[in-house]
Scaffold this motif. Structure first.
Motif, mmCIF file in Angstrom:
data_model
loop_
_atom_site.group_PDB
_atom_site.id
_atom_site.type_symbol
_atom_site.label_atom_id
_atom_site.label_comp_id
_atom_site.label_asym_id
_atom_site.label_seq_id
_atom_site.Cartn_x
_atom_site.Cartn_y
_atom_site.Cartn_z
ATOM 1 N N ALA A 107 0.813 -1.217 0.000
ATOM 2 C CA ALA A 107 0.000 0.000 0.000
ATOM 3 C C ALA A 107 0.844 1.264 0.000
ATOM 4 O O ALA A 107 0.300 2.373 -0.087
ATOM 5 C CB ALA A 107 -0.927 0.004 1.214
ATOM 6 N N GLY A 108 2.168 1.134 0.136
ATOM 7 C CA GLY A 108 3.046 2.294 0.144
ATOM 8 C C GLY A 108 3.045 3.071 1.442
ATOM 9 O O GLY A 108 3.485 4.220 1.477
ATOM 10 N N GLN A 109 2.590 2.457 2.528
ATOM 11 C CA GLN A 109 2.493 3.145 3.819
ATOM 12 C C GLN A 109 3.452 2.579 4.860
ATOM 13 O O GLN A 109 3.353 2.920 6.045
ATOM 14 C CB GLN A 109 1.058 3.040 4.359
ATOM 15 N N LEU A 110 4.375 1.723 4.450
ATOM 16 C CA LEU A 110 5.245 1.050 5.417
ATOM 17 C C LEU A 110 6.133 2.034 6.170
ATOM 18 O O LEU A 110 6.257 1.964 7.398
ATOM 19 C CB LEU A 110 6.108 0.002 4.702
ATOM 20 N N ASP A 111 6.760 2.974 5.446
ATOM 21 C CA ASP A 111 7.671 3.923 6.093
ATOM 22 C C ASP A 111 6.954 4.739 7.158
ATOM 23 O O ASP A 111 7.489 4.958 8.258
ATOM 24 C CB ASP A 111 8.281 4.867 5.049
ATOM 25 N N LEU A 112 5.743 5.198 6.843
ATOM 26 C CA LEU A 112 4.986 6.023 7.792
ATOM 27 C C LEU A 112 4.620 5.226 9.039
ATOM 28 O O LEU A 112 4.794 5.700 10.165
ATOM 29 C CB LEU A 112 3.719 6.554 7.124
ATOM 30 N N VAL A 113 4.144 4.001 8.849
ATOM 31 C CA VAL A 113 3.734 3.181 9.992
ATOM 32 C C VAL A 113 4.934 2.807 10.854
ATOM 33 O O VAL A 113 4.855 2.820 12.090
ATOM 34 C CB VAL A 113 2.995 1.923 9.502
ATOM 35 N N ILE A 114 6.067 2.495 10.230
ATOM 36 C CA ILE A 114 7.275 2.158 10.983
ATOM 37 C C ILE A 114 7.717 3.345 11.832
ATOM 38 O O ILE A 114 8.042 3.203 13.024
ATOM 39 C CB ILE A 114 8.413 1.740 10.035
ATOM 40 N N ALA A 115 7.731 4.537 11.236
ATOM 41 C CA ALA A 115 8.141 5.723 11.981
ATOM 42 C C ALA A 115 7.193 6.011 13.140
ATOM 43 O O ALA A 115 7.630 6.280 14.264
ATOM 44 C CB ALA A 115 8.201 6.935 11.036
ATOM 45 N N LEU A 116 5.892 5.955 12.877
ATOM 46 C CA LEU A 116 4.914 6.184 13.945
ATOM 47 C C LEU A 116 5.036 5.125 15.043
ATOM 48 O O LEU A 116 4.934 5.432 16.235
ATOM 49 C CB LEU A 116 3.503 6.165 13.366
ATOM 50 N N GLY A 117 5.260 3.883 14.632
ATOM 51 C CA GLY A 117 5.406 2.813 15.609
ATOM 52 C C GLY A 117 6.589 3.032 16.533
ATOM 53 O O GLY A 117 6.482 2.845 17.757
ATOM 54 N N PHE A 118 7.718 3.454 15.981
ATOM 55 C CA PHE A 118 8.897 3.711 16.804
ATOM 56 C C PHE A 118 8.673 4.901 17.730
ATOM 57 O O PHE A 118 9.094 4.890 18.887
ATOM 58 C CB PHE A 118 10.126 3.957 15.921
ATOM 59 N N VAL A 119 8.028 5.950 17.223
ATOM 60 C CA VAL A 119 7.781 7.134 18.050
ATOM 61 C C VAL A 119 6.903 6.782 19.248
ATOM 62 O O VAL A 119 7.217 7.130 20.403
ATOM 63 C CB VAL A 119 7.137 8.258 17.217
ATOM 64 N N ILE A 120 5.792 6.093 18.991
ATOM 65 C CA ILE A 120 4.851 5.770 20.063
ATOM 66 C C ILE A 120 5.454 4.757 21.032
ATOM 67 O O ILE A 120 5.451 4.955 22.259
ATOM 68 C CB ILE A 120 3.541 5.225 19.471
#
Length: 308
Positions: A107-120
């Protein structure tokens, strides 16, 4: 000396890869964690594609954790019965994490989810650890005796049904929180490329009241099995594991872990937790900045899925 990483499709200095593997291995030996939560961000910040960084680090975590797990096993520091439940639920969680990884990448959203996951995740864990370590240091400075949390001390979780006796840990507790902890860490570990030891150890100590003499070894045993399964799943399903990258990181990580373990003997527990908390928060802040700052290259092109 440049080496070409075939899966990542870029050339990287060999000494740089071995160096960051050694640095993270040193920190892993110092703090008693797998190090994936540091290595994955370092690779991403160095230009390695997110998918390749996450999938390849799993192999390095297995190598770095295996030697520690074997050492604890020889000393009788692993509750094999408890580890079995954690491993089985962790592998189930890994299946879900790898499936989510593939869907997000397509879906092209992997980078965003990975970054958000690490932040949270890192932000929450880092703040909690920092608060506890600062509180312990202040009490010690004031002359107040700081007692560790007592093992075998029951909480509301111990009243849940489906109780199982873990003889090595001398616990008689519900198996439900054990399975949920393993499931969660398996999912998060396979999705973000982290071993999950920095979550597993506090969960075993503060939630389940597992004795300190078997906590680290049991956690490492779960990490080894779960991340080995994750490596295979990523290699088969997402095909993002770069063997050369993982091997270079392993070489540095195994060597650095020995020095880190020796250095950790000279620091107190609350000091180690405080330093680790600052490190975790630094990574979370760096990911947070990457979400709000304008990137140097605004436009990028990538193949999200192969034509059928």
């Amino acid at each position: 000396m440049q080496v070409y990483l075939p899966i990542a499709e870029l050339s990287v200095n060999l000494f740089f890869l071995v160096g960051i593997g050694g640095a993270v291995g040193f920190l892993s030996g110092l703090f008693g964690v797998g190090g994936g939560f540091l290595l994955t961000p370092l690779l991403i910040f160095s230009g390695v594609p997110t998918a390749v960084a996450v999938a390849s680090v799993t192999g390095q975590v297995v190598a770095a954790s295996t030697s520690g797990a074997l050492s604890h096993y020889r000393r009788g520091g692993i509750d094999l019965h408890l580890a079995l439940y954690l491993v089985l639920s962790g592998i189930l969680g890994a299946f879900g994490g790898v499936a989510a990884f593939a869907l997000l990448r397509d879906a092209g959203q992997l980078d965003l989810v990975i970054a958000l996951g690490f932040v949270i995740l890192l932000g929450f864990v880092g703040i909690m650890m920092l608060q506890e370590s600062v509180r312990a240091l202040l009490k010690r400075r004031q002359g107040i005796v700081v007692r560790d949390r007592q093992a075998h001390q029951h909480t509301w979780m111990h009243g849940l049904p489906l109780r199982v006796r873990f003889k090595k840990s001398r616990l008689y507790i519900s198996v439900l929180p054990v399975l949920l902890i393993g499931l969660f860490i398996g999912f998060v570990g396979s999705l973000l490329g982290v071993g999950g030891g920095f979550i597993m150890v506090p969960a075993l100590v503060y939630l389940l009241r597992v004795p300190g003499n078997v906590v680290i070894g049991t956690s490492l045993a779960q990490v080894v099995a779960m991340m080995a399964a994750t490596t295979i799943l990523h290699a088969v399903q997402s095909q993002s594991v770069d063997i050369l990258l993982a091997f270079c990181l392993m070489v540095g990580g195994v060597a650095g872990a020995q020095f880190g373990a020796a250095a950790g003997k000279h620091l107190r527990g609350e000091q180690l937790r405080g330093l680790l908390a600052l490190l975790v928060l630094a990574v979370a802040i760096r990911f947070g900045l990457s979400l709000v700052l304008t990137p140097s290259d605004i436009y990028s092109m990538a193949v999200t899925s192969l034509p059928r």
